[in-house]
Design an enzyme around this catalytic site. Structure first.
Site, PDB file in Angstrom:
ATOM      1  N   ARG A 254      -9.971 -11.823   0.837  1.00  0.00           N
ATOM      2  CA  ARG A 254     -10.912 -12.932   0.298  1.00  0.00           C
ATOM      3  C   ARG A 254     -10.115 -14.016   0.246  1.00  0.00           C
ATOM      4  NH1 ARG A 254     -11.208  -9.492  -4.989  1.00  0.00           N
ATOM      5  NH2 ARG A 254     -11.059  -7.745  -3.149  1.00  0.00           N
TER       6      ARG A 254
ATOM      7  N   LYS B  14       0.788  -1.239   0.059  1.00  0.00           N
ATOM      8  CA  LYS B  14       0.121   0.036   0.028  1.00  0.00           C
ATOM      9  C   LYS B  14       0.808   1.180   0.165  1.00  0.00           C
ATOM     10  CE  LYS B  14      -3.532  -2.372   2.616  1.00  0.00           C
ATOM     11  NZ  LYS B  14      -4.711  -2.413   1.765  1.00  0.00           N
TER      12      LYS B  14
END
Length: 591
Positions: free
Chosen positions: A449, A372
């Protein structure tokens, strides 16, 4: 190569091999963690799982020092201080509010209640009576302070010589106020009590006209929960903190007796779970590691051992269950993964329904090799990437207090960190989930996920009928719905209606999003069964479609993307979002 160089090279290779044999990876975990982790809980063998080692946990706080050392973080020498959780005694009373004696009498008023006649006198009978007792000061003060009863407004008068030392007018907004408005009244009571250093308070409504008995119960409960959460401050990591002074609150005019008393107790039980969830999210990643989260789950099982059991799986045991998707994410961190399975069963009576709640448990998310970066990446806030797990465990704690009958609930968290190292998952790698499906990882920052995939498979193997998963999953959902609303996805209309009904009872905001099957085309891989991201467009939808691949078709499933409401930017703290709605959902399924 010289002999000296050869010796150095051999030494380096030996060191590397030694390190590799003792470091966690996708398919291995140091055995030294296993016994330490397993000693925290009384383990139950999950269906179709290998015969894992078991050890019964003694009373909470009696775990061995060696075990505690393996799960407690020491980075930065930061340890949370013991902070007293607000213990407020609520009492439902039927009495003349004017005769009440104490520190603060708080009167909740709507905009309609503030209307005055041609002589500038209140038309509302409660306010008119108060104003007469105060010699017209109340009407005068409300005009000077421009207090109109709007939601969020408040004004406080100090009144020497009366039974109550202060009178507070708290804005309720519209006459038919929502759960959120009543919670706001409770928060306002907490705020004025803090400012006045009050130890007791009373709350009443200026108008109860048209309110059913059920509406009064819900309003009383909402005021109580708002008060507890308003008083609470997470000061565990501050060098100095003040203890809350408010100890008793009388709820006047909402009825009395066993029914309202039970509703007030229910409110405080729910608050205990919400506060626990807040504390988990607020805790920094150097304190709340996957191991510490597993320890907290085990404490719940110990504290409520009459209804809870717990299973904690280490990386090697997850490997035996073929959880390659989850282990791929965990591979880069020096803090080993811990797969948490809390099971609630009522102590008596038949189980009519079996549910599961699965929470995303990334205690820190660096993004992995897709790190990030740049403005708005929020890497400094990625301790909240376990907000789904916090809601899951917060709900479990509260349900341990409430003990609903007739329902079995499995609380599941695949806890780990998403870090960067030579053992970490790379873009382009292919991982295999425990149902055999293969996933090409085209973005290591779409890691949540991947952990949820194996967690959902595990949940479905418990023989459940319904499963709800919660995750701070996508920024796309925040873009779509903003910071205060969670999106949810489900192919099942009945389950969707259940969550909507539960959220309406709690005041938490949810919005149903579409599961557009045609978008799955963007999730197909040329070399595996699927990729883990499908591009920016419809990102929250494709993430939900990804999770759907790992849910048994016979199980009703609903996914909640709570990336927005998990955190309050203004307060720079966790919200505890999801806990109260999950509790309501479980209770509605227990009837």
């Amino acid at each position: 190569m010289t002999m000296a160089a050869a010796a150095i090279t051999a030494s380096l290779i030996a060191s590397r091999l030694s390190y590799a044999s003792s470091s966690s990876s996708t398919f291995a975990c140091p055995r030294r963690y296993s016994a330490a982790v397993l000693c925290f809980a009384r383990l139950r063998r999950p269906p179709s799982a290998p015969a894992f080692r078991r050890r019964r946990l003694g009373r909470m706080g009696h775990s061995t020092a060696a075990a505690a050392a393996t799960t407690r973080a020491t980075l930065g020498l930061t340890k949370p201080a013991a902070v007293e959780i607000p213990q407020i005694a609520f009492a439902a009373r039927e009495l003349d509010f004017v005769e009440w004696k104490g520190d603060i009498l708080a009167v909740a008023v709507s905009e309609k209640d503030m209307k005055k006649d041609s002589d500038s006198k209140f038309e509302n009978l409660v306010l008119k009576r108060l104003d007469e007792k105060l010699g017209g000061i109340l009407a005068e003060a409300s005009t000077e302070e421009d207090f109109t009863g709007k939601s969020g407004q408040s004004t406080v008068l100090r009144l020497p010589g009366l039974g109550f030392k202060r009178l507070g007018l708290l804005g309720l907004g519209s006459p038919s106020s929502s759960v959120t408005a009543y919670q706001g009244i409770g928060e306002a009571v907490a705020a004025v009590a803090k400012a006045a250093q009050a130890s007791n308070a009373a709350v009443c409504l200026a108008s109860l006209d048209g309110m059913s008995e059920e509406a009064k119960l819900h309003a009383a409960s909402a005021i109580a929960s708002g008060t507890v959460l308003g008083v609470y401050e997470d000061n565990r990591f501050k060098s100095e903190s003040k203890k809350p002074l408010l100890k008793t609150v009388d709820i006047i005019g909402f009825g009395s007796g066993e029914q309202v008393d039970q509703k007030l107790k229910y409110a405080t039980d729910v608050c205990s779970g919400v506060i626990f969830g807040k504390e988990l999210v607020n805790a920094p990643a150097n304190v709340l590691t996957p191991g510490v989260m597993a320890e907290e789950a085990s404490k719940i099982a110990t504290l409520y051992s009459d209804v809870f059991t717990v299973t904690i799986l280490d990386a090697e045991q997850c490997k035996e269950l073929k959880m390659g998707s989850y282990l791929g994410v965990a591979a880069a961190s020096s803090n080993p993964p811990h797969f948490i399975h809390l099971c609630y069963k009522p102590s008596s009576g038949d189980v009519k329904r079996k549910l599961a709640i699965v929470g995303k448990g990334l205690t820190f998310d660096s993004g992995g090799y897709n790190i990030k970066t740049g403005p708005g990446c929020s890497i400094e806030l990625m301790k909240f990437d376990m907000g789904g797990a916090a809601a899951t465990l917060g709900a479990a704690k509260a349900l341990g207090e409430i003990k609903p009958p007739g329902v079995e609930v499995h609380f599941i968290v695949a806890a780990c960190e998403n870090m960067i190292s030579g053992t970490g998952m790379r873009p382009g790698d292919i991982v295999t989930a425990s149902n055999g499906k293969t996933i090409e990882v085209n973005n290591t920052d779409a890691e949540g996920r991947l952990t949820l995939a194996d967690a959902l498979i595990y949940a479905c193997n418990q023989g459940i009928e319904k499963v709800v998963d919660l995750a701070t999953l996508t920024g796309a959902c925040v873009v779509a719905l903003g910071p205060s609303i969670a999106g949810f996805f489900s192919p099942n209309d009945d389950l969707a209606k259940e969550i909507v009904a539960a959220s309406e009872a709690t005041g938490e905001k949810f919005w149903r999003m579409p599961l557009e099957d045609s978008y799955w085309e963007s999730m197909k891989s040329g070399v595996a069964d699927m990729v883990n991201t499908g591009g920016r467009q419809g990102g929250a939808i494709t993430a939900a479609l990804f999770l759907k691949q790992f849910v048994d078709e016979k199980v009703q499933w609903l996914h909640i993307d709570m990336a927005g409401p998990v955190w309050n930017d203004k307060k720079r703290a966790a919200t505890g979002f999801g806990v109260s709605t999950l509790i309501e959902w479980v209770l509605k399924n227990s009837l």
